[in-house]
Each structure stands twice: as C-alpha cells, then as structure tokens.
Design an enzyme around this catalytic site. Sequence first.
Site, mmCIF file in Angstrom:
data_model
loop_
_atom_site.group_PDB
_atom_site.id
_atom_site.type_symbol
_atom_site.label_atom_id
_atom_site.label_comp_id
_atom_site.label_asym_id
_atom_site.label_seq_id
_atom_site.Cartn_x
_atom_site.Cartn_y
_atom_site.Cartn_z
ATOM 1 N N ALA A 13 50.389 15.867 -9.196
ATOM 2 C CA ALA A 13 49.424 16.735 -8.519
ATOM 3 C C ALA A 13 48.836 17.741 -9.494
ATOM 4 O O ALA A 13 49.551 18.304 -10.318
ATOM 5 C CB ALA A 13 50.115 17.461 -7.378
ATOM 6 N N GLU A 56 -9.666 -0.591 15.994
ATOM 7 C CA GLU A 56 -9.030 0.708 15.726
ATOM 8 C C GLU A 56 -9.196 1.602 16.940
ATOM 9 O O GLU A 56 -10.230 1.551 17.623
ATOM 10 C CB GLU A 56 -9.641 1.352 14.486
ATOM 11 N N GLY A 64 -4.111 0.341 16.043
ATOM 12 C CA GLY A 64 -5.170 -0.631 16.277
ATOM 13 C C GLY A 64 -4.686 -1.653 17.302
ATOM 14 O O GLY A 64 -3.510 -2.015 17.324
ATOM 15 N N LEU A 78 0.850 -1.199 0.000
ATOM 16 C CA LEU A 78 0.000 0.000 0.000
ATOM 17 C C LEU A 78 0.884 1.249 0.000
ATOM 18 O O LEU A 78 1.751 1.403 0.870
ATOM 19 C CB LEU A 78 -0.917 0.003 1.224
ATOM 20 N N ARG A 116 2.638 14.904 5.878
ATOM 21 C CA ARG A 116 3.554 15.323 6.945
ATOM 22 C C ARG A 116 5.029 15.284 6.553
ATOM 23 O O ARG A 116 5.879 15.765 7.277
ATOM 24 C CB ARG A 116 3.297 14.494 8.207
ATOM 25 N N ALA A 129 -0.601 4.468 -1.260
ATOM 26 C CA ALA A 129 -1.463 5.543 -1.776
ATOM 27 C C ALA A 129 -1.537 6.726 -0.818
ATOM 28 O O ALA A 129 -2.232 7.696 -1.089
ATOM 29 C CB ALA A 129 -2.854 5.004 -2.059
ATOM 30 N N GLY A 130 -0.815 6.619 0.295
ATOM 31 C CA GLY A 130 -0.856 7.706 1.281
ATOM 32 C C GLY A 130 -0.321 8.996 0.680
ATOM 33 O O GLY A 130 0.563 8.979 -0.181
ATOM 34 N N THR A 137 -7.782 1.068 4.190
ATOM 35 C CA THR A 137 -6.791 0.044 3.839
ATOM 36 C C THR A 137 -7.421 -1.156 3.101
ATOM 37 O O THR A 137 -6.790 -1.724 2.206
ATOM 38 C CB THR A 137 -6.029 -0.426 5.095
ATOM 39 N N LYS A 164 5.781 9.912 -0.609
ATOM 40 C CA LYS A 164 6.411 9.465 0.644
ATOM 41 C C LYS A 164 7.262 8.202 0.473
ATOM 42 O O LYS A 164 8.399 8.145 0.940
ATOM 43 C CB LYS A 164 5.341 9.232 1.712
HETATM 44 C C1 UD1 Z 1 -3.437 1.208 10.128
HETATM 45 C C2 UD1 Z 1 -4.260 0.089 10.770
HETATM 46 C C3 UD1 Z 1 -3.957 0.053 12.270
HETATM 47 C C4 UD1 Z 1 -2.464 -0.114 12.493
HETATM 48 C C5 UD1 Z 1 -1.673 0.957 11.752
HETATM 49 C C6 UD1 Z 1 -0.187 0.654 11.797
HETATM 50 C C7 UD1 Z 1 -6.292 -0.125 9.457
HETATM 51 C C8 UD1 Z 1 -7.751 0.203 9.400
HETATM 52 N N1 UD1 Z 1 -5.667 0.323 10.532
HETATM 53 O O1 UD1 Z 1 -3.940 2.413 10.701
HETATM 54 O O2 UD1 Z 1 -4.651 -1.002 12.888
HETATM 55 O O3 UD1 Z 1 -2.178 -0.084 13.888
HETATM 56 O O4 UD1 Z 1 -2.059 0.992 10.356
HETATM 57 O O5 UD1 Z 1 0.501 1.698 11.215
HETATM 58 O O6 UD1 Z 1 -5.792 -0.805 8.585
HETATM 59 N N2 UD1 Z 1 -3.356 3.432 2.663
HETATM 60 C C9 UD1 Z 1 -3.681 3.423 1.343
HETATM 61 N N3 UD1 Z 1 -4.949 3.709 0.963
HETATM 62 C C10 UD1 Z 1 -5.920 4.017 1.875
HETATM 63 C C11 UD1 Z 1 -5.574 4.037 3.225
HETATM 64 C C12 UD1 Z 1 -4.288 3.733 3.602
HETATM 65 O O7 UD1 Z 1 -2.828 3.132 0.479
HETATM 66 O O8 UD1 Z 1 -7.037 4.267 1.448
HETATM 67 C C13 UD1 Z 1 -1.985 3.103 3.072
HETATM 68 C C14 UD1 Z 1 -1.238 4.304 3.643
HETATM 69 O O9 UD1 Z 1 -0.480 4.938 2.660
HETATM 70 C C15 UD1 Z 1 -0.342 3.681 4.676
HETATM 71 C C16 UD1 Z 1 -1.103 2.447 5.118
HETATM 72 O O10 UD1 Z 1 -2.030 2.173 4.118
HETATM 73 O O11 UD1 Z 1 0.885 3.257 4.127
HETATM 74 C C17 UD1 Z 1 -1.773 2.646 6.466
HETATM 75 O O12 UD1 Z 1 -2.701 3.668 6.345
HETATM 76 P P1 UD1 Z 1 -3.027 4.657 7.517
HETATM 77 O O13 UD1 Z 1 -4.162 5.487 7.127
HETATM 78 O O14 UD1 Z 1 -1.779 5.297 7.960
HETATM 79 O O15 UD1 Z 1 -3.515 3.631 8.609
HETATM 80 P P2 UD1 Z 1 -3.564 3.878 10.139
HETATM 81 O O16 UD1 Z 1 -4.719 4.755 10.465
HETATM 82 O O17 UD1 Z 1 -2.253 4.234 10.654
#
Ligand code: UD1
Length: 448
Positions: free
Chosen positions: A364, A157, A143, A11, A18, A13-14, A84, A25
């Site tokens: 040199a 969560e 989570g 994954l 920050r 897509a973040g 996710t 990223k």
């Molecule tokens: C997620 C977990 C959480 C865990 C944490 C660890 C879920 C619902 N929660 O929370 O239990 O403790 O990770 O870091 O899974 N991403 C996408 N597309 C999306 C959403 C997220 O690609 O639609 C990617 C983000 O870029 C990131 C990762 O998934 O790399 C986690 O996403 P993030 O939204 O940071 O999850 P957390 O809320 O941290």
Amino acid sequence: MPKRSCLAIVLAAGEGTRMRSATPKVMHAVGGRPMLGHVLDAARSAGATRMAVVVGPGAEATRRFVDGTGYPAAIHEQTERLGTAHAVLAARKEFAGQDDILVLYGDTPRITPKTLKRMRRALAGKADVVVLGFRPADPARYGRLIVDGKRLTAIREFNDATTEERAIGLCNAGVMGFSGKAASLLRKIGNANAKGEYYLTDLVELANAAGKAVVALEADADEVLGVDNRAQLAVAEQLFQDEARQAALEGGATLVDPQSVYFSHDTKIGCDVIVEPQVFFGPGVTIADGATIRAFSHLEGASIASGAVVGPYARLRPGAEIGPKARVGNFVEVKNAVVDAGAKLNHLSYIGDAHVGAAANIGAGTITCNYDGFAKHHTEIGAGAFVGSNSALVAPVTIGDGAYVGSGSVITRDVADDALAVARGRQFDRPGWAAEFRKRKAAEKTGK
Ligand code: UD1
C-alpha cells in the site's frame, strides 16, 4: 455488396452556433469519438472507397482528425455556406469514375452501415437517386418527401411547402445517394427558394424530369438524429451507450447496473467479464474473458487480461497492461506500465512508466517517482519482488527478481535479485522514556 466504387461526401461546413463551442460541431464526441468519425466509419463499413469531407474555412481540428483516420479521405473547403447542393459541389473533383455517391451529414452520428448498404443496393438496382426518409415524432421544419407510389417525386423544404405538404409525416433525413451519372444534374440546381440557398433536395425533381428513377427508403428516427446543440448531443450519447451496453450483455458480459456503465466506441469486452456499477471506459480499452472491473473505476487506453481484477476505485491510464489474474485495487493509478500475471497492486499506489514482474507484491502506498520535472523514467520491478508499504521508488531504478524492499523506503539505487533493501531512518528505542517525559511535563505544569 456488388463491386462498385463509392464516394461518400460528408457535409461538415455548418458553423454549429447552437453548440456554443470553440470546437467545430462535428468534432464533438459521442462514445469518445468525434461525430464525424462515426459517420466516416459507417461509410467505410458500407464500402465507401473514397471519402470527401466538406468543411468551412479554417476547421483545423477537423482537418487534422480526417488526416489521422487513415481513410482514403480528402478535405474540401466550402468558402461560403450557400446550401447543401453548393456544399456537395465543393467536392465535385471527386465525382469522376464513381458508381455510387452518398451524401451524409457530419452531425448525424448514428447512421449505420446497414442503412447505407440498403441505399447502395438500390443504386446497384434500378434507382438513380435514393433518399433516406424518416417519420419524426414532430416533423417540425424538416423537408417533406412527396411520393407517388414507389416514386419519390419531390422534396419540399418546410419554408417552401404548402399547408397540405406540411401535413406529410415522411421527412427527409438528409442522407442521399445518387449514381455518378446523375451527378451532372447537380449543376442545374438554382437558388430560387425561400432561403435563397442551393438545395440538394432539388436534385429529386430534376432527376424525375430527366426520366431517372428516384426512390425513398425509410430509417428509424433515432438513426438519423441530427445534432445541433448539446441537448441533442446528449441524446446521441445515450443512444450510443444503450447500444454499447446491449452489445456487451449480448456478448456475455455481466453489467450489474448497465445504466451506470459508460463505454467508448472501441471498447472491447470479452465474455464472463463482470462490470460492477459506476465504471467508465474511455477510448482504447480491451478486457479479456473472465476479468472483473469493480465499482467506481475509470479506465482508458488499457488492456486487462483474463481473470484480472481491477478496482474498486481504480484508475487505469493509457499504456496500462494488466496481466492474467493480476490485482489492481482501490485508489491505485497505473499509467504506461505492464503488470505481469498474478502481480498484486492492491491499495493506494501510483505505478507509472514501469514493469511489474509476475507475482510481485506492491505494498500500500508505493509510488514510482517517474518524473523529475523534465523527463519520465522507468521503474523495473522483478518477478516475485516484495515492495513494502509506503515505499518511493525513484526512477530510473530496478528492483531485482525476488528482492525485498523494507516498508517506508526511498529507493534510489538498484536492488539486486533476492536482496533486501531498507532505505529509511533507523529505529531506536529508549525504555521508559515516554513515562519520564510525561512526569517531567506534569511537574513543569504544577511548578513542583
Ligand atoms: C436539410 C434538408 C432537409 C432535411 C434536413 C435534415 C436541404 C435543402 N434540406 O435541411 O430537407 O429535412 O436537412 O436534417 O438539403 N451544410 C453545409 N454547407 C451548407 C449548408 C449545409 O455543409 O452550405 C451542412 C450542415 O453543416 C449540416 C447539413 O449540411 O450538417 C444540413 O444543413 P442544414 O442547413 O442544417 O439543413 P437543413 O435546413 O436542416
């Protein structure tokens, strides 16, 4: 490892807001390699036979990087960031025929093949779903893993958790594995939760309800460090460097001051190599046994043969190949040049787009003038040649084997083997001239 097919979904897509960066990223580097590269490498080493990287709209740099890895990887776009589980489903076309499916985050660069293999072993055994947990010093907003004996019953969560659930120290690292057969359950995941997102973590309860075996494994907090900002990127870099330094030491290299030596993900360093303080290895450096890298040197894309000595204060750029027992001394820059055995480039030189023959001596201040503003040209320096100090070799040009170039020459034509070339203003001498000059000036001053 049992012969099972394995899809790794990464994954990525973040938005990485920050990081405050124009670069996606997951493309920020740790040890000179984008974080995403580290994750793909780990998946590959754990036996992933197929990879899917889920990106947001655009993400051109990420796409190019994935294409360039040569891995069996495809990009899938998640047009809207809805959670996710939604992100994993963006790669659903890849599910068919997969025994193991691993979900990884592109911003968790320290994940190891060892841990992924443990997860795969669980899937090859009784587990249908396996979740990686860890115990962070501060569980914060992760989570929480709710376990009942050996069974993982749910992941809650933070926003949806009760006070008792928030007191649990075992957290979800985000890495999950499930069997291809359990993947159909992903479609049942809804978004009725505090964030209104499709949570991948809901797979745990759905799998339990379907009578599947769900387990949790634990990893070290350092291994599952997620990078959301530059401070965490710096922590990931430090962890990487500490591991690389340790590996170099265990491999038989002496690092006089390990904390001041910086490695890249692909630095290859032999045994009985001595690395003095303040040395930086960019990507693509290989150092053979018994070479010495002296203090304050910067190397990238270079290979150093056994017994060679580089530095102090040397800069080796891509394509520098330093032969056995050659010497590259202080304030010498070498780029795209092969330096044969025993050649000496000891001080203040630029040697670019060149070949320096065995045992040649480069004085040199010697400069290969390789660029005419339009193209780069080659300089050939023969074996045993002697180039006097402060010479400019205007490429393309050849200095023959055993030839001699007088100091301060600007060489524009080839020099034959064993010839002498001197290309500078001829010296003339006038005995007594200086004394007379002073006398004349003194007379002018006093008016006599
Ligand atoms: C997620 C977990 C959480 C865990 C944490 C660890 C879920 C619902 N929660 O929370 O239990 O403790 O990770 O870091 O899974 N991403 C996408 N597309 C999306 C959403 C997220 O690609 O639609 C990617 C983000 O870029 C990131 C990762 O998934 O790399 C986690 O996403 P993030 O939204 O940071 O999850 P957390 O809320 O941290």
